[in-house]
Design a protein around this motif. Structure first.
Motif, PDB file in Angstrom:
ATOM      1  N   THR A 109       0.825  -1.202   0.000  1.00 20.79           N
ATOM      2  CA  THR A 109       0.000   0.000   0.000  1.00 20.79           C
ATOM      3  C   THR A 109       0.861   1.255   0.000  1.00 20.79           C
ATOM      4  N   PHE A 110       1.855   1.305   0.888  1.00 20.31           N
ATOM      5  CA  PHE A 110       2.679   2.507   0.998  1.00 20.31           C
ATOM      6  C   PHE A 110       3.514   2.719  -0.268  1.00 20.31           C
ATOM      7  N   ALA A 111       4.069   1.632  -0.808  1.00 24.11           N
ATOM      8  CA  ALA A 111       4.855   1.756  -2.041  1.00 24.11           C
ATOM      9  C   ALA A 111       3.980   2.267  -3.187  1.00 24.11           C
ATOM     10  N   GLY A 112       2.737   1.773  -3.223  1.00 30.26           N
ATOM     11  CA  GLY A 112       1.819   2.248  -4.256  1.00 30.26           C
ATOM     12  C   GLY A 112       1.514   3.723  -4.101  1.00 30.26           C
ATOM     13  N   ARG A 113       1.371   4.166  -2.826  1.00 34.97           N
ATOM     14  CA  ARG A 113       1.134   5.580  -2.581  1.00 34.97           C
ATOM     15  C   ARG A 113       2.323   6.427  -3.044  1.00 34.97           C
ATOM     16  N   MET A 114       3.518   5.938  -2.832  1.00 35.21           N
ATOM     17  CA  MET A 114       4.710   6.676  -3.257  1.00 35.21           C
ATOM     18  C   MET A 114       4.754   6.806  -4.782  1.00 35.21           C
ATOM     19  N   GLN A 115       4.344   5.752  -5.483  1.00 40.08           N
ATOM     20  CA  GLN A 115       4.289   5.821  -6.941  1.00 40.08           C
ATOM     21  C   GLN A 115       3.299   6.906  -7.403  1.00 40.08           C
ATOM     22  N   GLU A 116       2.136   6.931  -6.736  1.00 36.76           N
ATOM     23  CA  GLU A 116       1.123   7.920  -7.109  1.00 36.76           C
ATOM     24  C   GLU A 116       1.607   9.347  -6.828  1.00 36.76           C
ATOM     25  N   PHE A 117       2.282   9.537  -5.679  1.00 39.97           N
ATOM     26  CA  PHE A 117       2.798  10.865  -5.355  1.00 39.97           C
ATOM     27  C   PHE A 117       3.885  11.291  -6.341  1.00 39.97           C
ATOM     28  N   SER A 118       4.688  10.347  -6.785  1.00 32.28           N
ATOM     29  CA  SER A 118       5.753  10.704  -7.727  1.00 32.28           C
ATOM     30  C   SER A 118       5.165  11.233  -9.034  1.00 32.28           C
ATOM     31  N   ARG A 119       3.999  10.715  -9.436  1.00 34.54           N
ATOM     32  CA  ARG A 119       3.358  11.197 -10.667  1.00 34.54           C
ATOM     33  C   ARG A 119       2.772  12.598 -10.483  1.00 34.54           C
ATOM     34  N   ILE A 120       2.349  12.905  -9.258  1.00 39.72           N
ATOM     35  CA  ILE A 120       1.793  14.235  -8.997  1.00 39.72           C
ATOM     36  C   ILE A 120       2.842  15.315  -9.223  1.00 39.72           C
ATOM     37  N   PHE A 121       4.110  14.986  -8.936  1.00 37.31           N
ATOM     38  CA  PHE A 121       5.184  15.968  -9.094  1.00 37.31           C
ATOM     39  C   PHE A 121       5.429  16.327 -10.565  1.00 37.31           C
ATOM     40  N   GLU A 122       4.819  15.568 -11.494  1.00 37.14           N
ATOM     41  CA  GLU A 122       4.967  15.878 -12.915  1.00 37.14           C
ATOM     42  C   GLU A 122       4.089  17.052 -13.341  1.00 37.14           C
ATOM     43  N   TYR A 123       3.121  17.422 -12.514  1.00 34.05           N
ATOM     44  CA  TYR A 123       2.158  18.452 -12.881  1.00 34.05           C
ATOM     45  C   TYR A 123       2.450  19.773 -12.165  1.00 34.05           C
ATOM     46  N   ARG A 124       1.903  20.840 -12.742  1.00 34.13           N
ATOM     47  CA  ARG A 124       1.895  22.150 -12.106  1.00 34.13           C
ATOM     48  C   ARG A 124       0.467  22.695 -12.119  1.00 34.13           C
ATOM     49  N   ASP A 125       0.172  23.574 -11.170  1.00 37.67           N
ATOM     50  CA  ASP A 125      -1.149  24.218 -11.113  1.00 37.67           C
ATOM     51  C   ASP A 125      -2.282  23.190 -11.127  1.00 37.67           C
TER      52      ASP A 125
END
Length: 740
Positions: free
Chosen positions: A372-388
């Motif tokens: 679960t935690f590793a999956g959350r880290m993957q999802e957060f890493s994708r969020i850093f690709e966006y702005r605004d």
């Protein structure tokens, strides 16, 4: 603004529980569209708001034009069904244009000028898309012959069913249609008395037989049908050729209908569900007042102020934290795509975001082979690709130690804020909330718990950290009290005291909220009285408008009667109708007397009959050319009066009298060609000013010179639409009916 990929949008809709709402909305489209409307969103919203103020019928379901237009570009032949799709759209725009709307919608409808060639195709189709066979004599005749042959087949089959030889073999006396073949249902052994082809078997063992006696007639019907199909194909080829020449026009109505369909779907969906239309603003602030998530029924409205960078939602289990998060993201999503929703649109404010991202589901499953935690880290890493972007994270510390996660997520949230993200998170743990609580860019919100009844209230308060009420929830769902009490001891007195302080703060907030509620109720009462007064004022205004409309219709009815009488040449009927019309008009105030001035000059403001204009040229002291309502009229100066008016847009004058309407005939008998054209020029000018759209000109037959001069003059006149010889009873070749 970039259109997000369809798969991402569908995933977000599913995460936010908006599937049912979006699918219901899409049913209002006449044809399939993406949710996003390309172009200027501010302008789109202006059109939607203007359309929302109008009562109108929904457009018909229409197929996509892409393939049909490509076929026309390649000089292909369209089927009647494809041609009728274009006709449906044009007819709908004509219906809307005929409503004579004002404002931005009326201006838009004025752009729809239907090509005359399109009528040559449209007239062959009924309102439900069937071909008008009555317009083609051969088709009509072939259709009648088919009806006659079918009647003969019916008569032949009835004679067979009443035949004493065949009746013992009949199972019933009905005529059955099997595989498009008329047949009788008979028992075995029928072949001794009935010749025909077996076209099917019944469940009871009977035979469906198509008798040979009707074969010849059916062959004749098939031959006629082939003839009809050949004629239909000729028409389809002709229609396709005409439409191919109108491709720019078809492209225009296709593009405009796509916009209109997007607008009307939103308006009619909102009206059907009593929803509100709101568009995202050009900032990142989110304030929701009275918002109800469309997936919830009988839910408590949500009021939330999310003006800061981070909103942290804490509090009781099953208290609505996740649904609050989904509501905030859902409101932003629906505002972005101008999808109707339930909220107070006057008190709500929703910002604009390039991307809306949700981390809600548990990513752990067998296929992912990931924690679960590793999956959350993957999802957060994708969020850093966006702005605004607007980001929602449910149970932010899910899957790992809360103390470690608190430190990690605090730093991650700080980094996301630097990238322009706006974040709403839910958590059961107070460690992260405590780390973020003293910051100016963080808004705290807690789910409220009813201590007395030991149940969540599904309400929220700003500015506090809420308890999770894990012990109370465990007791409510059946965990033994001795186990819960033992857990409380293990939890520790200091921690429990902290929870008591948190709850005391919540209680004070609730009391303050009750006081605010009383004030709001009094304010709403005042607003209700104000609204009642406005409604009364509106009712009086509407009553006045109805009276004005009824008066106008009555007058126009009388005018139309006068026109009909004029076409029939009945002068007495004209006078009666015009007098009746003028009686129904309110008496106009007498204008002040204007002193007569005998001399006129170029540039003088003058009055000609009831029209005001300006002298643009003088032929001599006895004749002048006056510009009236954009037209130039040659008149005698004795018919003019001086007036002094400021230059302004011409207004329609409905205070007409019989003298103005009397000039429907122009008699040119005995005149020379030059004299006749001058008289005819002035006659047409007067007819245009007085509103006539059809007049008659008498020139006689004689040598033909005067007739020729009149024809040439009418051909060259810019205001003459058409002209033709009069009927025999009105002068025949010696007169012309002129349409203006």
């Amino acid at each position: 603004m970039r259109v997000e990929a369809t798969s991402k949008i569908d995933t977000l809709i599913n995460q936010l529980d908006l599937n049912e709402h979006i699918n219901a909305f899409k049913q209002f489209f006449s044809r399939e569209h993406s949710l996003y409307i390309e172009g200027d969103q501010e302008l789109h919203f202006r059109y939607i708001q203007a359309l929302d103020a109008i009562e109108f019928n929904a457009p018909p379901k229409v197929a996509d034009f892409t393939n049909a237009k490509l076929h026309l570009q390649k000089q292909g032949v369209l089927q009647f069904e494809q041609i009728f799709e274009f006709i449906k759209v044009v007819r709908y725009f004509r219906y809307f244009k005929n409503k004579n709307l004002s404002g931005i919608i009326g201006e838009w409808m004025e752009k729809f000028i239907i090509e005359p060639k399109f009528f040559e195709v449209e007239k062959y189709f009924t309102h439900d898309g069937k071909f008008e066979e009555n317009l083609d004599e051969m088709l009509f005749g072939l259709g009648e012959r088919i009806k006659e042959h079918k009647a003969n087949i019916s008569s032949s089959l009835k004679r067979l069913t009443s035949s004493p030889k065949i009746s013992p073999y009949l199972i019933d006396t009905q005529v059955h249609l099997i595989n498009d073949e008329e047949s009788l249902l008979v028992r075995g052994g029928f072949n001794h008395v009935l010749k025909g082809a077996i076209v099917g078997r019944s469940s009871s063992g009977g035979f469906y037989v198509s008798p040979d006696v009707i074969l010849k007639t059916k062959e004749q019907i098939r031959y006629i049908t082939q003839e009809r199909e050949a004629i239909f194909y000729t028409y389809a080829k002709e229609f396709s050729s005409k439409l191919a020449a109108l491709l720019p026009f078809l492209n225009f109505i296709d593009k405009e209908f796509t916009k209109f369909d997007n607008y009307q779907a939103r308006v009619l969906f909102a009206k059907s569900k009593n929803l509100q239309l709101i568009k995202s603003k050009k900032d990142s602030k989110i304030i929701l007042e009275g918002f109800i998530h469309p997936a919830l029924h009988h839910a408590k409205p949500i009021n939330v102020d999310f003006s800061k960078n981070i909103l942290m939602i804490t509090g009781v289990n099953a208290g609505g934290k996740t649904m609050l998060l989904k509501s905030i993201l859902s409101a932003a999503f629906m505002a972005k795509y101008i999808i109707p929703m339930k909220l107070n649109e006057h008190k709500s404010h929703i910002g604009s975001f390039k991307n809306i991202l949700a981390i809600i589901d548990d990513p752990q499953n067998v296929k992912n082979d990931i924690s679960t935690f590793a999956g959350r880290m993957q999802e957060f890493s994708r969020i850093f690709e966006y702005r605004d972007a607007l980001v929602g994270v449910d149970e932010i510390e899910l899957g790992t130690d809360s103390d470690e996660a608190a430190a990690l997520f605090k730093v991650m949230l700080d980094a996301l804020i630097v990238r322009g993200q706006k974040i709403v998170v839910t958590t059961h743990h107070k460690r992260l909330a405590a780390l973020m609580a003293d910051r100016d860019d963080v808004e705290l919100m807690a789910a409220i718990y009813d201590e007395q009844n030991r149940v969540p209230t599904y309400e929220f308060m700003h500015g506090i950290i809420g308890k999770s009420y894990a012990f109370e929830t465990a007791s409510r769902y059946g965990i033994a009290n001795n186990i819960v009490n033992e857990a409380k001891k293990l939890y520790g007195d200091n921690s429990e005291k902290l929870n008591i302080l948190i709850e005391r703060g919540s209680q004070l907030e609730r009391e303050l909220k009750q006081k605010h509620k009383l004030v709001d109720e009094k304010l709403e009462s005042i607003k209700a009285k104000e609204l009642e007064l406005k409604e009364q004022k509106q009712m009086v205004y509407e009553e006045l408008e109805r009276e004005k409309k009824a008066l106008k219709q009555s007058y126009e009815s009388a005018i139309n009667e006068a026109k009909q009488a004029a076409r029939a040449g009945d002068m007495q009927a004209i006078h009666r109708a015009m007098n009746e019309a003028n009686k129904k008009l309110p008496q106009a105030k007498k204008e002040p007397q204007i002193a007569q001035i005998t001399e006129f000059n170029v540039g003088d403001s003058v009055k000609y009959h009831s029209k005001k204009g300006v002298i643009v040229a003088m032929k001599d002291k006895k004749e002048a050319i006056v510009e009236v309502d954009g037209m130039r009229v040659r008149v005698k100066t004795s018919q003019l009066k001086h007036t002094h008016i400021p230059h302004q847009k011409p207004k329609t004058d409905v205070n007409l009298n019989v003298q103005k309407r009397a000039g429907l005939k122009c008699d040119l008998h005995g005149m020379r060609a030059e004299e006749a054209t001058e008289v005819l020029d002035k006659f047409i000018s007067d007819a245009l000013i007085n509103g006539w759209d059809e007049v008659i000109v008498y020139h006689g037959i004689g040598t033909g010179k005067l007739s020729y001069a009149v024809k040439e003059f009418l051909k060259a006149h810019p205001k003459v639409k058409s002209f033709s010889d009069a009927p025999i009873n009105m002068g025949g070749f010696g007169a012309k009916i002129v349409s203006l």
